[in-house]
Write an enzyme that holds these catalytic residues in place. Sequence first.
Site, PDB file in Angstrom:
ATOM      1  N   LEU A 160       0.845  -1.182   0.000  1.00  0.00           N
ATOM      2  CA  LEU A 160       0.000   0.000   0.000  1.00  0.00           C
ATOM      3  C   LEU A 160       0.885   1.238   0.000  1.00  0.00           C
ATOM      4  O   LEU A 160       1.977   1.235   0.576  1.00  0.00           O
ATOM      5  CB  LEU A 160      -0.904   0.023   1.241  1.00  0.00           C
ATOM      6  CG  LEU A 160      -1.868  -1.152   1.429  1.00  0.00           C
ATOM      7  CD1 LEU A 160      -2.608  -1.018   2.754  1.00  0.00           C
ATOM      8  CD2 LEU A 160      -2.857  -1.243   0.269  1.00  0.00           C
ATOM      9  N   ASP A 161       0.400   2.295  -0.630  1.00  0.00           N
ATOM     10  CA  ASP A 161       1.116   3.561  -0.566  1.00  0.00           C
ATOM     11  C   ASP A 161       1.234   4.010   0.887  1.00  0.00           C
ATOM     12  O   ASP A 161       0.408   3.634   1.743  1.00  0.00           O
ATOM     13  CB  ASP A 161       0.369   4.645  -1.357  1.00  0.00           C
ATOM     14  CG  ASP A 161       0.309   4.353  -2.844  1.00  0.00           C
ATOM     15  OD1 ASP A 161       1.196   3.630  -3.340  1.00  0.00           O
ATOM     16  OD2 ASP A 161      -0.619   4.844  -3.501  1.00  0.00           O
ATOM     17  N   LYS A 162       2.217   4.812   1.160  1.00  0.00           N
ATOM     18  CA  LYS A 162       2.465   5.302   2.523  1.00  0.00           C
ATOM     19  C   LYS A 162       1.200   5.891   3.155  1.00  0.00           C
ATOM     20  O   LYS A 162       0.889   5.623   4.316  1.00  0.00           O
ATOM     21  CB  LYS A 162       3.584   6.341   2.506  1.00  0.00           C
ATOM     22  CG  LYS A 162       3.832   7.059   3.822  1.00  0.00           C
ATOM     23  CD  LYS A 162       4.996   8.024   3.691  1.00  0.00           C
ATOM     24  CE  LYS A 162       5.137   8.924   4.929  1.00  0.00           C
ATOM     25  NZ  LYS A 162       4.070   9.953   4.977  1.00  0.00           N
ATOM     26  N   THR A 171      -1.941   5.419   2.232  1.00  0.00           N
ATOM     27  CA  THR A 171      -3.124   4.576   2.112  1.00  0.00           C
ATOM     28  C   THR A 171      -3.156   3.640   3.313  1.00  0.00           C
ATOM     29  O   THR A 171      -2.141   3.042   3.670  1.00  0.00           O
ATOM     30  CB  THR A 171      -3.091   3.757   0.806  1.00  0.00           C
ATOM     31  OG1 THR A 171      -3.120   4.645  -0.304  1.00  0.00           O
ATOM     32  CG2 THR A 171      -4.285   2.815   0.722  1.00  0.00           C
ATOM     33  N   ARG A 186      -6.063   5.690  -7.797  1.00  0.00           N
ATOM     34  CA  ARG A 186      -5.917   7.145  -7.787  1.00  0.00           C
ATOM     35  C   ARG A 186      -5.898   7.712  -9.210  1.00  0.00           C
ATOM     36  O   ARG A 186      -6.528   8.734  -9.494  1.00  0.00           O
ATOM     37  CB  ARG A 186      -4.646   7.520  -7.023  1.00  0.00           C
ATOM     38  CG  ARG A 186      -4.661   7.029  -5.577  1.00  0.00           C
ATOM     39  CD  ARG A 186      -3.284   7.062  -4.929  1.00  0.00           C
ATOM     40  NE  ARG A 186      -2.821   8.437  -4.744  1.00  0.00           N
ATOM     41  CZ  ARG A 186      -1.598   8.743  -4.308  1.00  0.00           C
ATOM     42  NH1 ARG A 186      -0.728   7.756  -4.042  1.00  0.00           N
ATOM     43  NH2 ARG A 186      -1.253  10.000  -4.148  1.00  0.00           N
TER      44      ARG A 186
END
Length: 283
Positions: free
Chosen positions: A126-128, A130, A221
């Site tokens: 996961l993105d930082k 998210t 996104r």
Amino acid sequence: MRLININAIFDGTIEENLREQNYSSSLCVRLRKKMGLIQVNGEPKKIVDKVQKNDIITIVLQDCDIKHVAPKNIPIKIVYEDEDLAIIDKQAGLAVINTRRHFGESLENALANIWGDFVYRPVNRLDKDTSGLMIIAKNQLAHSILNEAHIEKKYLALVEGKLLGEGDIIAPIDREEGTIIKRCVKDSGKYAETHYKVIKNYSTYTLVELTLKTGRTHQIRVHMAHIGHPLVADGLYNGGKNEAILDNGYVIKRQALHASSLRFEHPILKKVIELSSKPDFID
């Protein structure tokens, strides 16, 4: 050390039995190269050796390439754990892997504080900024199977504007020219498909459930911005708007995206694991 017992399902080589039971090529290569990792009925064997139906094949899992990971006392929420995997409900603001910007402050460091030195094997990332559910494999066998398994993943997001119904977004994604991080829809990109379903409309934004059919970087996104409904407070894809006040008064300062559910077959125990998680940005 983890010992996995597997029943031979037909007369043939150990490798043939493993491949028939969906053990990955990478695992078979590793077992072929290293001695002492396979036993049959308690006796050391090679992967090319033959077995008979109902023989017990034992895979000996022991990491020999463990590197020290600096522990960091970062509170994390482990919602499921056994000998083979753990599922983390990751908070927003925590990087999944060490980078120059976040070195020593990642989920890897947080887990090292709990487990000691280990081999870090995130199955999904996961993105930082998210939040939500992530799987960490605790041995190579679990990791290799999960990497090739079907994992049902759903996300919840707040998107700008009033969106209705549900639909599929099919648009190729590539790196935006001149940047390292940002992605965009571009004909030269890789095939990407996202399904969205509206859950609830608010004053100026909409709660949607999203299912990824592919797994491109920043896919949700990019796709939501592409159809004119970027994620709330997503500064990268929402014109620099990295903060928003929601209808309930909550101030969100990161993209409103949360990995809300996971469903998959356990790689070793073969039972179905199903978990859900609620984000902080909805009532």
